[in-house]
Enzyme design. Structure first.
Site, PDB file in Angstrom:
ATOM      1  N   GLY A   8      45.663  36.523  46.512  1.00  0.00           N
ATOM      2  CA  GLY A   8      44.740  35.552  45.963  1.00  0.00           C
ATOM      3  C   GLY A   8      43.800  34.952  46.497  1.00  0.00           C
TER       4      GLY A   8
ATOM      5  N   GLY B 105      35.983  41.911  48.243  1.00  0.00           N
ATOM      6  CA  GLY B 105      36.599  42.903  48.731  1.00  0.00           C
ATOM      7  C   GLY B 105      37.976  43.434  47.690  1.00  0.00           C
ATOM      8  CG  HIS B 106      40.736  40.379  46.768  1.00  0.00           C
ATOM      9  ND1 HIS B 106      40.496  39.320  47.624  1.00  0.00           N
ATOM     10  CD2 HIS B 106      42.222  40.700  47.614  1.00  0.00           C
ATOM     11  CE1 HIS B 106      41.337  39.102  48.413  1.00  0.00           C
ATOM     12  NE2 HIS B 106      42.156  39.621  48.557  1.00  0.00           N
TER      13      HIS B 106
END
Ligand code: PAF
Length: 298
Positions: A35, A40-41
């Site tokens: 989370g 980047g995620h």
């Protein structure tokens, strides 16, 4: 997009979604995260969206991969914002289990990869990779994805997970995705939020050091592993606040360290990797040596 918190419900929902694409076997893509999502995620979700029919994002701050003096309690969390980010990226299912859901009783089974985990981050974070491989195995068993997407910022994690998948014949393709950086070069990390403005500025020595090492290789085909180690250390040393954990050069994905006298010319399997502390914040960064640039100077 569905937000799901239990394993039973998640399995049901994936089953229903699989049935909806009856004409062929649908590809489930898993993006495992802790989370506090950043660009980047987002790039992992984007890759998953392109390469899968059903995208599952997991958000779970996994207690067993944190050491007793590490930042499990203070690790940044923002579920509402993460859910909105996932929705914007076109994720189908967000899985947000509680610690009790993932570990209903004291864990008695650990998935452990041996020698690859002894070095680099494994040396300074004992038990960390056992926590990672155990939770990733559980997520693979729960979601049963055909593909799983991981960021190359944690290059050792990618190598360790690929080894586990090979060793245990897990039917999942590991898809490594490139590091995403701020414009000034800082690699994106959820932990960047811990940095003071001053440390944020000083932290640029990491990406600068990696660039300087690549440039040295571009300029001279005689550059050795010892040269690279020296250049990395000298550049990081420009920040008086930086405390080096490691500044290494090794083969990837074997993570075998290169001997000092070894020349890196013409090799495309080499990873330069850094872990550096600024106050209590430990940052990692790395880069694969670019072979084309080496050869262009021969
Ligand atoms: O890279 C991470 O965020 C974590 O190590 C992972 C893979 C989600 C396992 O908890």
């Amino acid at each position: 997009m569905k937000v799901i918190r239990t394993i039973t419900e998640l399995r049901q929902e994936i089953g229903l979604k699989r049935q909806a694409t009856q004409s062929r076997e649908s590809i489930v893509g898993l993006v495992p995260t802790m989370g506090y999502l950043h660009e980047g995620h987002a790039s992992l979700m984007h890759a998953a969206k392109q390469q899968s029919d059903i995208v599952v994002l997991s958000i779970f701050v996994n207690p067993i991969q944190f050491g007793p003096n590490e930042d499990f309690d203070s690790y940044p969390r923002d579920e509402a914002r993460d859910v909105e980010t996932a929705r914007a990226q076109g994720v189908d299912i967000v899985f947000i289990p509680s610690v009790e859901e993932m570990y209903p009783q004291q864990t008695q089974t650990t998935v452990s990869v041996s020698s690859l985990t002894d070095r680099l981050c494994g040396a300074s974070r004992p038990g960390h990779f056992d926590g990672v491989t155990t939770v990733v195995s559980k997520l693979f068993n729960i979601v049963q994805p055909q593909r799983a997407f991981f960021g190359m910022k944690d290059a050792q994690q990618v190598a360790v997970i690929q080894q586990m998948v090979n060793d245990l014949n897990m039917p999942v393709e590991i898809v490594p995705c490139p590091i995403v950086r701020e414009q000034d070069g800082l690699a994106l990390s959820s932990r960047n939020v811990y940095l003071s403005a001053e440390d944020r500025q000083e932290a640029l020595v990491l990406s600068k050091a990696l660039r300087a090492a690549q440039e040295a290789v571009d300029i001279s085909a005689d550059t050795t592993a010892a040269d690279i180690r020296r250049i990395l250390r000298e550049n990081i040393g420009r920040s008086s606040r930086a405390v080096i954990d490691y500044a290494e050069i090794q083969a990837f994905p074997s993570l075998e360290p290169l001997a000092d006298q070894e020349k890196v010319h013409g090799r495309d399997d080499i990873l330069m990797a850094l872990a550096v502390k600024f106050g209590k914040t430990r940052l990692i960064d790395n880069t694969r040596l670019q072979r084309a640039e080496v050869l262009s100077h021969v």
